[in-house]
Design a protein around this motif. Structure first.
Motif, PDB file in Angstrom:
ATOM      1  N   SER A  90       0.732   3.983  -2.983  1.00 16.47           N
ATOM      2  CA  SER A  90       0.364   5.373  -2.704  1.00 16.47           C
ATOM      3  C   SER A  90       1.446   6.354  -3.120  1.00 16.47           C
ATOM      4  O   SER A  90       1.152   7.497  -3.473  1.00 16.47           O
TER       5      SER A  90
ATOM      6  N   PHE B 162      -5.090   7.483  -1.285  1.00 10.91           N
ATOM      7  CA  PHE B 162      -5.021   7.015  -2.679  1.00 10.91           C
ATOM      8  C   PHE B 162      -6.426   6.969  -3.279  1.00 10.91           C
ATOM      9  O   PHE B 162      -6.654   7.440  -4.402  1.00 10.91           O
TER      10      PHE B 162
ATOM     11  N   ALA C 102      -2.823   6.022   4.202  1.00 10.21           N
ATOM     12  CA  ALA C 102      -2.256   6.007   2.850  1.00 10.21           C
ATOM     13  C   ALA C 102      -3.254   5.434   1.850  1.00 10.21           C
ATOM     14  O   ALA C 102      -3.408   5.953   0.730  1.00 10.21           O
ATOM     15  N   GLU C 103      -3.950   4.373   2.262  1.00  9.58           N
ATOM     16  CA  GLU C 103      -4.919   3.734   1.368  1.00  9.58           C
ATOM     17  C   GLU C 103      -6.097   4.662   1.080  1.00  9.58           C
ATOM     18  O   GLU C 103      -6.560   4.779  -0.065  1.00  9.58           O
TER      19      GLU C 103
ATOM     20  N   SER D 251       0.827  -1.220   0.000  1.00 10.33           N
ATOM     21  CA  SER D 251       0.000   0.000   0.000  1.00 10.33           C
ATOM     22  C   SER D 251       0.854   1.260   0.000  1.00 10.33           C
ATOM     23  O   SER D 251       0.479   2.279  -0.606  1.00 10.33           O
TER      24      SER D 251
END
Length: 572
Positions: free
Chosen positions: A36, A530, A526-527, A32
């Motif tokens: 990202s 994105f 971060a996910e 991930s």
């Protein structure tokens, strides 16, 4: 510690030390983070800008039991957002023993060339011509590759569904017996691998290049304590006897087993497909229960399902597949379920998405619920590349769109799993809000909603569900980063200190419970970032209307978590 980058545009291979921003990461945390930082969120998932990242867990390749989990990540062609798909078998351990932190496959061949990626015993990568293997099913492919490479190799591959770049395509990995029966199923990442022109990754076993531990003795002590907690847990013995299919009967009993495209929460013929029934059939026919499918596994939740003559059909027949190919399509024929499981592994399809796609087709009148032979034929059509095959291989959202049926149980276009959110409100939160789409493993809060299992939450109430799902999702992001099997979380019964001590003993840096939480938060942030940059909004964190409007028998409940409550899930 090294990252291998494979550029499929010019077939170049580069090796690099793990940069500081990626250190102390593995598995989902690493996939991930790379996604990202390195992938344009608005890119075409099947285009050259997307990347396929293959990463063993941070603790894979150590003496820790049940740590051979592999994360495969990319921008999903199914959801349009970030995706990590998690799989067992042996490849994570073998990559880690070669000192490989990740393989990053980027670019795209300009022509129709197809390749095999070979990783030798020194950890060196080589692209080899694989054009003749395009279209092959996974079992035949693996048997062929065993004759070409050392039979002890681990193999990660795609089948015809991935070759066709269908959005329900899985990536299959070999188990401890060398069979491609372990699936990184969710999100259509097999299509990404196919778009890169990579048919298989062949990894040498027996590597001696694993990352050194800063404190080997401290690690060994913590790992032994963790293993003891797993062995002492009552659920470990049950998992060995019945496997994950132990869930069929109790989930049906609480009215949460989605049946006939989630029109009911209980399956009238459930006794024919329970884990207990399956275990008895396997034993009577001479198959195997308590089968070790993954490297360093001490739980042995796998099995080998055989026919009346004792001939192998599939391994391992698990809860989600028994549901998706069973109750969800109204089918009580266990042999047919096993056959469909094998076909999905062989063709390279996610069993959850495929079963739900068939359920939506049946709900639309294409075939009748309970028609197992029709279901088998639909799966076979995927390999043929026929019109209905491509539709089924594109997942339930595509099927619903084609038949103009809005009863499609998906979130972010990915199907939910075997827990109806109307009977387990906590799963409504997880399905809706996880960045991964309708994914049960991202925050499994089922036990917390079942009193008989020690749960303290009312499954029909909204109270406490958002907070509980948030906590579970943070924890699972960290679990998937270190590479521990979901079932091996029983090792946490003695507290989280043992895992924290192992991370510290490997890295040489302090790591405490607050760091564990911070790790999970870092990954989720971060996910979500994105996905936001890819165009997702709060409206994507919602279940389909059917779950709010259609009361689910036998309890006749609907999802009652409000939009406002859903939006509070990630108020970090």
């Amino acid at each position: 510690m090294k990252i291998i980058r494979i550029n499929m545009t010019d077939q170049s291979i580069h090796y690099e030390d793990v940069p500081s921003e990626y250190q102390m990461l593995g598995g989902r945390g690493l996939t991930s983070t790379i996604i990202s930082k390195e992938i344009v969120p608005t890119c075409d998932p099947l285009g050259p800008e997307n990347k396929l990242i293959i990463a063993p867990g941070y603790l894979s390749g150590t003496v820790l039991v049940n740590s051979s989990r592999l994360s495969i990540g990319a921008k999903s062609p199914l959801t349009g957002g970030i995706k990590e798909s998690n799989v067992g078998g042996t490849v994570a351990s073998d990559l880690a023993h070669l000192g490989i932190t990740a393989i990053v496959i980027e670019g795209k061949p300009a022509n129709t060339d197809y390749y095999l990626l070979k990783i030798d015993g020194a950890g060196n990568a080589e692209l080899m011509d694989g054009k003749k293997f395009k279209g092959k099913r996974t079992y035949e492919l693996v048997e062929t590759l065993k004759g070409k490479f050392p039979q002890t190799s681990s193999i990660t591959c795609i089948g015809p569904a991935g070759d066709q770049m269908l959005t329900a395509a899985s990536i299959q990995t070999t188990d401890a017996d060398g069979r491609p029966c372990r699936a990184a199923g969710r999100g259509g990442l097999g299509a990404v691998m196919g778009s890169k022109g990579v048919k298989a990754v062949v990894v040498a076993k027996g590597g001696k290049l694993a990352d050194p531990l800063t404190d080997p003795n401290g690690f060994k002590t913590a790992a032994q304590n963790y293993a003891k907690a797993i062995r002492d847990d009552d659920g470990t013995e049950v998992l060995a006897e019945i496997g994950s299919a132990m869930l069929v009967a109790p989930i049906n009993a609480v009215g949460a087993l989605p049946t006939c495209n989630a029109r009911k929460g209980q399956f009238d013929e459930v006794e024919k497909i329970t884990g207990e029934t399956m275990a008895e059939v396997i034993k009577r026919r001479g198959g195997k229960n308590a089968h070790k499918g993954c490297a360093q596994c001490i739980i042995r939740c796998s099995n080998e399902y055989v026919d009346e003559a004792g001939t192998y059909i599939t391994s391992s027949l698990e809860y989600e597949t028994i549901w998706s190919m069973g109750a969800m399509i109204g089918n009580s024929d266990l042999d047919a379920i096993a056959k469909m499981d094998f076909l999905c592994d062989d063709i390279g399809l996610d069993t959850i998405s495929t079963g739900v796609a068939i359920a939506v087709a049946m709900d639309s009148g294409y075939k009748s619920f309970g028609d197992a032979q029709a279901a088998i034929e639909m799966i076979e059509e995927v390999a043929k590349g026929s019109a209905i095959g491509k539709l089924i291989g594109s997942g339930p959202g595509a099927v619903g769109g084609y038949f103009k049926n809005d009863r499609v149980p998906v979130v972010k276009n990915q199907s939910i799993a075997a827990y109806d959110p109307r009977a387990l409100q906590g799963m409504a939160v997880t399905y809706s809000t996880t960045p991964m789409g309708g994914d049960h493993t991202a925050g499994w809060v089922v036990a917390d909603n079942i009193e008989a299992w020690g749960g303290t939450l009312d499954p029909f109430s909204a109270e406490g569900q958002v907070e509980n799902s948030r906590k579970s999702q943070i924890n699972m992001a960290a679990v998937d980063t270190v590479g521990i099997c979901d079932f091996a979380q029983s090792g946490f019964s003695a507290g989280i200190d043992n895992v924290c001590n192992m991370v510290a003993a490997k890295s040489g840096k302090p790591f405490r419970e607050e760091d564990w939480t911070a790790l999970g938060l870092r990954i989720l942030k971060a996910e979500r970032e994105f996905n936001r940059n890819a165009g997702f909004t709060n409206k994507d964190d919602r279940l389909p209307k059917m779950f709010y409007a259609e009361p689910l028998p036998p309890h006749n409940k609907v999802v009652i978590i409000s939009d406002e409550e859903m939006d509070q899930t990630f108020d970090f």
